[in-house]
Motif scaffolding. Structure first.
Motif, PDB file in Angstrom:
ATOM      1  N   PRO A   8       0.723  47.506  48.804  1.00  0.00           N
ATOM      2  CA  PRO A   8      -0.610  48.074  48.573  1.00  0.00           C
ATOM      3  C   PRO A   8      -0.569  49.362  47.748  1.00  0.00           C
ATOM      4  CG  PRO A   8      -0.400  47.330  50.838  1.00  0.00           C
ATOM      5  CD  PRO A   8       0.959  47.210  50.222  1.00  0.00           C
ATOM      6  N   ALA A   9       0.466  50.195  47.943  1.00  0.00           N
ATOM      7  CA  ALA A   9       0.566  51.445  47.186  1.00  0.00           C
ATOM      8  C   ALA A   9       0.759  51.173  45.704  1.00  0.00           C
ATOM      9  CB  ALA A   9       1.717  52.290  47.721  1.00  0.00           C
ATOM     10  N   VAL A  10       1.579  50.174  45.374  1.00  0.00           N
ATOM     11  CA  VAL A  10       1.800  49.815  43.977  1.00  0.00           C
ATOM     12  C   VAL A  10       0.515  49.261  43.363  1.00  0.00           C
ATOM     13  CG1 VAL A  10       3.043  48.245  42.435  1.00  0.00           C
ATOM     14  CG2 VAL A  10       4.280  49.455  44.228  1.00  0.00           C
ATOM     15  N   ARG A  11      -0.192  48.419  44.127  1.00  0.00           N
ATOM     16  CA  ARG A  11      -1.451  47.860  43.619  1.00  0.00           C
ATOM     17  C   ARG A  11      -2.460  48.969  43.344  1.00  0.00           C
ATOM     18  NH1 ARG A  11      -1.366  42.480  44.028  1.00  0.00           N
ATOM     19  NH2 ARG A  11       0.067  41.542  45.551  1.00  0.00           N
ATOM     20  N   ALA A  12      -2.537  49.928  44.272  1.00  0.00           N
ATOM     21  CA  ALA A  12      -3.494  51.019  44.099  1.00  0.00           C
ATOM     22  C   ALA A  12      -3.148  51.853  42.869  1.00  0.00           C
ATOM     23  CB  ALA A  12      -3.509  51.891  45.350  1.00  0.00           C
ATOM     24  N   ARG A  13      -1.871  52.144  42.678  1.00  0.00           N
ATOM     25  CA  ARG A  13      -1.457  52.935  41.515  1.00  0.00           C
ATOM     26  C   ARG A  13      -1.727  52.183  40.209  1.00  0.00           C
ATOM     27  NH1 ARG A  13       4.643  54.399  39.738  1.00  0.00           N
ATOM     28  NH2 ARG A  13       4.120  55.663  37.913  1.00  0.00           N
ATOM     29  N   ALA A  14      -1.429  50.862  40.208  1.00  0.00           N
ATOM     30  CA  ALA A  14      -1.685  50.064  39.011  1.00  0.00           C
ATOM     31  C   ALA A  14      -3.171  50.050  38.675  1.00  0.00           C
ATOM     32  CB  ALA A  14      -1.164  48.645  39.217  1.00  0.00           C
ATOM     33  N   LYS A  15      -4.004  49.957  39.700  1.00  0.00           N
ATOM     34  CA  LYS A  15      -5.453  49.962  39.465  1.00  0.00           C
ATOM     35  C   LYS A  15      -5.903  51.288  38.866  1.00  0.00           C
ATOM     36  CE  LYS A  15      -9.945  49.721  41.685  1.00  0.00           C
ATOM     37  NZ  LYS A  15     -10.697  49.826  42.946  1.00  0.00           N
ATOM     38  N   LEU A  47      -4.207  53.302  37.098  1.00  0.00           N
ATOM     39  CA  LEU A  47      -3.701  53.434  35.739  1.00  0.00           C
ATOM     40  C   LEU A  47      -4.282  52.385  34.788  1.00  0.00           C
ATOM     41  CD1 LEU A  47       0.073  54.109  36.532  1.00  0.00           C
ATOM     42  CD2 LEU A  47      -1.595  55.763  35.659  1.00  0.00           C
ATOM     43  N   GLY A  48      -5.024  51.425  35.331  1.00  0.00           N
ATOM     44  CA  GLY A  48      -5.584  50.370  34.504  1.00  0.00           C
ATOM     45  C   GLY A  48      -4.548  49.364  34.035  1.00  0.00           C
ATOM     46  N   ILE A  49      -3.509  49.157  34.850  1.00  0.00           N
ATOM     47  CA  ILE A  49      -2.426  48.240  34.479  1.00  0.00           C
ATOM     48  C   ILE A  49      -2.653  46.879  35.131  1.00  0.00           C
ATOM     49  CG2 ILE A  49       0.059  47.801  34.681  1.00  0.00           C
ATOM     50  CD1 ILE A  49       0.517  50.785  34.622  1.00  0.00           C
ATOM     51  N   ASP A  50      -2.535  45.830  34.352  1.00  0.00           N
ATOM     52  CA  ASP A  50      -2.612  44.459  34.845  1.00  0.00           C
ATOM     53  C   ASP A  50      -1.246  44.095  35.429  1.00  0.00           C
ATOM     54  OD1 ASP A  50      -2.803  41.783  35.313  1.00  0.00           O
ATOM     55  OD2 ASP A  50      -3.637  41.267  33.354  1.00  0.00           O
ATOM     56  N   LEU A  51      -1.174  43.922  36.743  1.00  0.00           N
ATOM     57  CA  LEU A  51       0.112  43.651  37.402  1.00  0.00           C
ATOM     58  C   LEU A  51       0.771  42.381  36.886  1.00  0.00           C
ATOM     59  CD1 LEU A  51      -0.368  44.587  41.177  1.00  0.00           C
ATOM     60  CD2 LEU A  51       1.100  45.693  39.492  1.00  0.00           C
ATOM     61  N   GLY A  54       0.247  51.229  24.793  1.00  0.00           N
ATOM     62  CA  GLY A  54      -1.195  51.266  25.038  1.00  0.00           C
ATOM     63  C   GLY A  54      -1.695  52.523  25.696  1.00  0.00           C
ATOM     64  N   GLY A  55      -1.343  53.675  25.166  1.00  0.00           N
ATOM     65  CA  GLY A  55      -1.974  54.901  25.624  1.00  0.00           C
ATOM     66  C   GLY A  55      -1.360  55.520  26.849  1.00  0.00           C
ATOM     67  N   PHE A  56      -0.225  55.040  27.316  1.00  0.00           N
ATOM     68  CA  PHE A  56       0.420  55.651  28.460  1.00  0.00           C
ATOM     69  C   PHE A  56       1.320  56.785  27.981  1.00  0.00           C
ATOM     70  CE2 PHE A  56      -1.198  52.888  31.541  1.00  0.00           C
ATOM     71  CZ  PHE A  56      -1.230  51.615  31.018  1.00  0.00           C
TER      72      PHE A  56
END
Length: 453
Positions: free
Chosen positions: A171-178, A180-184, A209-211
């Motif tokens: 869940p922590a990785v999913r939250a961080r990806a969200k 950052l706007g990253i498609d897992l 892409g802007g990271f």
């Protein structure tokens, strides 16, 4: 239209409150019956709350990290039905009962409660170890999804890859990806098919892409301490505050033990592969009847030590959400291969978040192992209210003097491993802890005794 109040049900014997670790709905969302509303964490497990009715969410009880009492309002839903407001009962009678454990002989000993100043002068462990924490919660910033509308969405699900399979991530990785706007589904995991924080870092470093470019400093971030991490913090603080720790470390020559383990694995057939852990657990269980003070739990407030007849062995396990302690029930009654199977099963359940409440509570003695990262020695923190924790360390090869069979000695390469034990000095004396580990050492260095009844 009618308002339907869903109160937090009784989700376990003796549970008075639960912490909100994730919301899956917000006011204004449409939910259908059995849609997931929230994840609630008790001191034993994380429980998913499902909606008993269909309708529109009007009100939720609080924010992630808040604690609410059993029986209090969790969610208010406006239903399509006509009538007065309704309230879901506490469901005390419908809550699943904990699984029964095997009968065991217990000895209760009244002890004098020592002054707090005695604990202040005790030798304290410095590193983190096992604590009585429970099932893996959602992260501090979970993805908020309207359950009803999610089912109807036509847009691609970023949590699934092109084949439609769900991308594995905490869940922590999913939250961080969200955030950052990253498609897992675009992130390639380094191992085990699970996307981790390091994989996100690599994706960011090599993305055009802007990271932030590789080598640049990450922005500061504040993370609310909730769920499993909050339980770890509370339990560690309580253990250090209440228990006068001391740690004893002994070196063992495990050359013959490793040779025997290799032979057993060569002929194991379809049985589980043996690691060092089942062998150590077997040695511990064989010796506990001589040292019953180690397989015990101490009630601070009542001043009572309960010595347990059965060994319910806690096994500290690292997960993406933090350290958990699944329990091998009646470890003393299991053979090497049964122990190996239980270790594998329980560790997998803890990491996947599927461990049951009864598999995460009731330990009487804990073993914590860092495997190849075990270091030279550890000073593990006791899994309160237990009174001892054992920590095997890394196996290393070193030259040693050994008998040459002719009255002299020769230098030989041997495999050595340190074993640490931390004990509660209110209950266990240093002599008893040292004697126990010396007996474990003798059994591991002459491992044929492990196979004897």
């Amino acid at each position: 239209m009618a308002k339907f109040t869903f109160n937090l049900p009784d989700i376990g014997e003796g549970i008075a409150e639960a912490e909100i670790v994730a919301w899956h709905v917000k006011p204004g969302d449409r939910v259908e019956e059995d849609d997931q509303l929230a994840d609630m964490m008790t001191d034993k497990a994380t429980v998913e709350m499902e909606s008993p009715v269909s309708g529109t969410v009007l009100e939720v009880a609080g924010e992630v990290g808040d604690t609410i009492a059993i029986g209090s309002m969790l969610v208010v839903i406006e239903t399509d039905a006509q009538g007065d407001g309704q309230t879901v009962p506490s469901a005390r009678d419908t809550a699943p009962a904990p699984a029964p454990t095997a009968p065991q002989v217990e000895e209760r000993i009244e002890v004098e409660n020592p002054d707090a100043s005695d604990a202040d002068n005790a030798i304290a462990a410095e590193t983190s170890a096992a604590q009585s924490v429970r099932d893996e919660p959602a992260a501090e910033a979970p993805t908020s999804v309207a359950a009803g509308s999610a089912k109807k969405a036509d847009a691609p699900d970023p949590a699934r890859d092109q084949s439609g399979a769900r991308v594995l991530a905490s869940p922590a990785v999913r939250a961080r990806a969200k955030d950052l706007g990253i498609d897992l589904s675009q992130v390639k995991p380094a191992d085990e098919g699970r996307v981790r924080h390091s994989d996100l870092d690599q994706f960011i470093a090599y993305s055009s892409g802007g990271f932030a470019p590789a080598g640049s400093a990450r922005a500061d971030e504040q993370i609310k301490v909730i769920g499993l991490r909050k339980r770890i913090a509370q339990n560690m603080a309580a253990a250090k505050r209440n228990i006068p720790h001391f740690t004893y470390v002994e070196e063992c020559d495990v050359t013959e033990l490793e040779r025997m383990r290799a032979q057993l694995n060569d002929g194991r057939g379809d049985r589980p592969k043996l690691t060092m852990l089942p062998l150590l657990i077997t040695a511990v269980c064989k010796l506990i009847p001589r040292y019953p003070m180690l397989n015990a739990r101490y009630d601070d407030e009542g001043g009572v030590v309960t010595r347990h007849g059965a060994v319910h062995l806690g096994m500290a396990t690292q997960t993406d959400g933090g350290l958990m302690v699944p329990v091998i029930r009646n470890a003393q009654a299991k053979n090497l291969y049964q122990l190996a199977g239980e270790i594998t099963r329980l560790a997998a359940a803890a990491r996947e978040g599927s461990a049951k409440s009864e598999e995460l509570s009731g330990s009487t003695l804990t073993i914590t192992s860092l495997g190849p990262l075990g270091g030279v020695a550890t000073t593990p923190v006791i899994n309160r209210p237990e009174v001892a924790i054992i920590g095997p360390n890394r196996i290393v090869e070193r030259p040693m003097f050994v008998p040459d069979g002719m009255g002299g000695e020769r230098i030989e390469k041997r495999k050595l491993m340190n074993i640490s034990i931390s004990c509660d000095h209110r209950v266990v004396d240093g002599w008893d802890a040292a004697s126990f580990i010396q007996d474990v050492k003798r059994l591991l260095e002459a491992p044929a005794g492990l196979l004897m009844p």
